[in-house]
Design an enzyme around this catalytic site. Structure first.
Site, PDB file in Angstrom:
ATOM      1  N   GLU A  64       0.822  -1.209   0.000  1.00 32.91           N
ATOM      2  CA  GLU A  64       0.000   0.000   0.000  1.00 32.91           C
ATOM      3  C   GLU A  64       0.859   1.263   0.000  1.00 32.91           C
ATOM      4  O   GLU A  64       0.559   2.216  -0.721  1.00 32.91           O
ATOM      5  CB  GLU A  64      -0.928   0.025   1.227  1.00 32.91           C
ATOM      6  CG  GLU A  64      -1.925  -1.114   1.258  1.00 32.91           C
ATOM      7  CD  GLU A  64      -1.427  -2.329   2.040  1.00 32.91           C
ATOM      8  OE1 GLU A  64      -2.275  -3.083   2.543  1.00 32.91           O
ATOM      9  OE2 GLU A  64      -0.201  -2.548   2.140  1.00 32.91           O
ATOM     10  N   CYS A  92      -2.651  -3.034   7.340  1.00 31.20           N
ATOM     11  CA  CYS A  92      -2.129  -3.028   8.706  1.00 31.20           C
ATOM     12  C   CYS A  92      -2.290  -1.616   9.292  1.00 31.20           C
ATOM     13  O   CYS A  92      -2.699  -0.687   8.579  1.00 31.20           O
ATOM     14  CB  CYS A  92      -0.659  -3.437   8.688  1.00 31.20           C
ATOM     15  SG  CYS A  92       0.433  -2.151   8.023  1.00 31.20           S
ATOM     16  N   CYS A  95      -0.310   1.115   7.187  1.00 36.26           N
ATOM     17  CA  CYS A  95      -0.897   1.386   5.873  1.00 36.26           C
ATOM     18  C   CYS A  95      -2.270   2.044   6.005  1.00 36.26           C
ATOM     19  O   CYS A  95      -2.609   2.944   5.232  1.00 36.26           O
ATOM     20  CB  CYS A  95      -0.982   0.103   5.061  1.00 36.26           C
ATOM     21  SG  CYS A  95       0.648  -0.555   4.655  1.00 36.26           S
TER      22      CYS A  95
END
Length: 171
Positions: A64, A92, A95
């Site tokens: 990302e 996560c 990101c």
């Protein structure tokens, strides 16, 4: 007369998630956790990324983040308003924070991450009303394919680790 089966027409989300899966396969070919991402603006992919943490020796080399960096360069602005981010695995915390900061309008997720997902599985940074920007979230686009590539990687990793341990014992 034999009838040929009809091809299923891919939705726009499926088409772009296939592009993200293509990025995940690039990560897999490097021995990285196969996560891929693409960012779309006005019907065009402007950012692509795949996981390269081990290759780059960098915590920051998530799919990302790499895609966001490229998309911002393509647009010429850090604000990615009007963009849609497609990722094979739920983002996560790092990101998800970058997605919120970049002001991405919509996030399309292939499969959830029960251990670190921050679009609703563990936390919801992506659409939290406590933060400045909220993205719309679409779940489970090509979920089976996104999950399968991850499962393949971890099966191969466990087999490799087991073989290495056995080789050490045999020495």
């Amino acid at each position: 007369m034999t009838r040929r089966p009809r091809k299923r027409i891919l939705t726009e989300d499926e088409r772009y998630m296939r592009a993200a899966l293509s990025q995940a396969k690039r990560a897999l070919s490097l021995g990285e956790v196969p996560i891929g991402c693409v960012i779309v603006y006005e019907g065009k992919i402007i950012g692509r990324g795949y996981n390269r943490r081990n290759t780059d020796h960098s915590t920051l080399s998530h799919a990302e983040l790499r895609a966001i960096r490229k998309a911002a360069k393509a647009i010429g602005d850090w604000r990615l308003e009007g963009c849609v981010l497609y990722c094979t695995l739920e983002p996560c915390p790092m990101c998800a924070g970058a997605i919120e900061q970049a002001r991405i309008d919509r996030v399309v997720i292939g499969t959830p991450s029960d251990k670190s997902g921050c679009a609703g599985s563990v936390l919801n940074i992506v659409a939290s009303e406590k933060l400045m920007h909220q993205s719309e979230i679409t779940w489970d686009v090509l979920a089976d394919e996104c999950r399968e590539i991850l499962q393949l990687f971890f099966r191969q990793l466990r087999a490799r680790v087991k073989a290495e341990e056995q080789a050490k014992k045999d020495m």
